[in-house]
Design an enzyme around this catalytic site. Structure first.
Site, PDB file in Angstrom:
ATOM      1  N   ARG A 164       0.847  -1.186   0.000  1.00 27.40           N
ATOM      2  CA  ARG A 164       0.000   0.000   0.000  1.00 27.40           C
ATOM      3  C   ARG A 164       0.888   1.244   0.000  1.00 27.40           C
ATOM      4  O   ARG A 164       1.856   1.323   0.761  1.00 27.40           O
ATOM      5  CB  ARG A 164      -0.922   0.023   1.234  1.00 27.40           C
ATOM      6  CG  ARG A 164      -2.090  -0.935   1.144  1.00 27.40           C
ATOM      7  CD  ARG A 164      -3.108  -0.485   0.097  1.00 27.40           C
ATOM      8  NE  ARG A 164      -4.277  -1.345   0.031  1.00 27.40           N
ATOM      9  CZ  ARG A 164      -4.409  -2.359  -0.806  1.00 27.40           C
ATOM     10  NH1 ARG A 164      -3.421  -2.660  -1.630  1.00 27.40           N
ATOM     11  NH2 ARG A 164      -5.522  -3.077  -0.821  1.00 27.40           N
TER      12      ARG A 164
ATOM     13  N   GLU B   2      -2.695   7.761  -5.514  1.00 32.40           N
ATOM     14  CA  GLU B   2      -2.700   7.269  -6.891  1.00 32.40           C
ATOM     15  C   GLU B   2      -3.640   8.055  -7.793  1.00 32.40           C
ATOM     16  O   GLU B   2      -3.700   7.807  -8.997  1.00 32.40           O
ATOM     17  CB  GLU B   2      -3.033   5.776  -6.897  1.00 32.40           C
ATOM     18  CG  GLU B   2      -1.932   4.943  -6.245  1.00 32.40           C
ATOM     19  CD  GLU B   2      -2.294   3.473  -6.097  1.00 32.40           C
ATOM     20  OE1 GLU B   2      -3.301   3.036  -6.698  1.00 32.40           O
ATOM     21  OE2 GLU B   2      -1.566   2.756  -5.383  1.00 32.40           O
TER      22      GLU B   2
ATOM     23  N   HIS C  27      -0.050  -0.140 -10.083  1.00 33.57           N
ATOM     24  CA  HIS C  27      -0.847  -0.938  -9.160  1.00 33.57           C
ATOM     25  C   HIS C  27      -1.351  -2.199  -9.867  1.00 33.57           C
ATOM     26  O   HIS C  27      -2.541  -2.545  -9.815  1.00 33.57           O
ATOM     27  CB  HIS C  27      -2.027  -0.124  -8.620  1.00 33.57           C
ATOM     28  CG  HIS C  27      -2.543  -0.627  -7.298  1.00 33.57           C
ATOM     29  ND1 HIS C  27      -2.971   0.202  -6.296  1.00 33.57           N
ATOM     30  CD2 HIS C  27      -2.703  -1.895  -6.804  1.00 33.57           C
ATOM     31  CE1 HIS C  27      -3.378  -0.508  -5.251  1.00 33.57           C
ATOM     32  NE2 HIS C  27      -3.226  -1.786  -5.545  1.00 33.57           N
TER      33      HIS C  27
END
Length: 319
Positions: free
Chosen positions: A237, A266, A285
């Protein structure tokens, strides 16, 4: 029963709820909502029996407190930091995740990022692109079997990453205060009793911890200073690393290399500094993904939710 899938209208994971409808069959009506936040959801959602949550749409207290008959929420992922667990508990809503999907993909991606940094593949590409075949221009390359690898977090993914590094002959150690004694003996790795001990004794750090109050900005300026000349990888994360502190470390060329599949925000633009350096490797990601992993995740999320709504329990329930 009525089931809602709550996904983002940007970078959505589910374009059509065909897999979920196949799993739930005639037992449920399934509706898919693409929104930027829960404020864009129609009021009818407050009367649904269960929800499948995707991470770009946070489910905070005001939303959860408005759910009238929801019996279960499944976070379609391993991490569940986008859901207000306390509010769900107070409402009697069982929250569960899907911890057993994509383990191989995240572990493989972590190793791929590590190999890219350690073998300096980006630098090698740049050398050839410049018209040269002089291997000396790539720079120094360590021997993998002589490296000490440090893992922050030693759950399913951390263990899978350890197995992969051990296959290269690396010495593997971990820091995870929540893992019972004896795991290190079973898997042939070393336990570190402190984060500082792990950072100081490892050549490469790979992060595999959940995001919570304890781990948010776990890696800050102090910890980054311990990694001078070392490598850092994060496929867990983004907010586990203090982005501002990392930017300073990258600017000062403190680290030998950084690889990030996740970022602190993000939705925001990535700082240009991270895009211009060949000692920084970024991916969008994507560590969780393969053509097999995403359908597996969606299928398992629907199966878990069915159990929560029908029986009020599933072994993946978060306590």
């Amino acid at each position: 029963m009525k089931i809602a899938i709550i996904d983002s209208c940007d970078h959505c994971y589910v374009s059509e709820p065909d897999i979920e409808r196949e799993v739930l069959g005639e037992k449920a009506e399934v509706d898919l909502f693409h929104v930027r936040n829960t404020g864009e959801l129609p009021a009818q959602v407050f009367g649904y029996d269960g929800l499948i949550s995707w991470h770009l749409v946070p489910l905070r207290a005001p939303f959860i407190n408005s759910l009238r008959q929801c019996r279960g929420i499944v976070r379609a992922a391993v991490g569940f930091d986008n859901i207000d667990l306390q509010s769900a508990r107070e409402r009697g809503i069982v929250v569960a995740n899907v911890p057993d999907y994509g383990t191989e993909e995240v572990a493989d991606h972590s190793l791929a990022m590590a190999l890219n940094l350690l073998r300096r593949l980006q630098q090698g590409h740049a050398v050839v692109a410049s018209g040269s075949w002089d291997w000396r221009e790539v720079g120094p390359l360590p021997r993998l079997s002589q490296l000490d690898i440090g893992l922050i977090g030693f759950g399913r993914i951390g263990m899978a990453v350890a197995a992969r590094f051990k296959a290269f002959g690396c010495r593997v150690r971990f820091f995870d205060p929540y893992v019972s004694s004896g795991v290190e003996k079973a898997l042939g790795v070393r336990r570190c009793e402190s984060l500082a001990g792990l950072m100081q004794s490892s050549d490469l750090i790979s992060i595999h911890a959940p995001l919570n109050d304890e781990t948010r900005h776990l890696i800050g300026a102090r910890e980054l200073a311990m990694l001078k000349g070392k490598y850092l990888i994060n496929t867990a994360r983004g907010p586990i690393i203090d982005c501002a502190a990392l930017a300073d470390a990258v600017s000062d060329r403190l680290l030998a290399g950084v690889a990030l599949d996740v970022f602190e925000d993000e939705q925001a633009a990535i700082p240009m500094l991270f895009l211009q350096r060949n000692d920084v490797l970024l991916s969008p990601h994507v560590a969780f993904y393969s053509q097999a992993a995403l359908p597996e995740l969606r299928r398992k999320a629907a199966q878990v939710l069915l159990s929560l709504v029908e029986h009020g329990y599933h072994r993946n329930a978060i306590h």
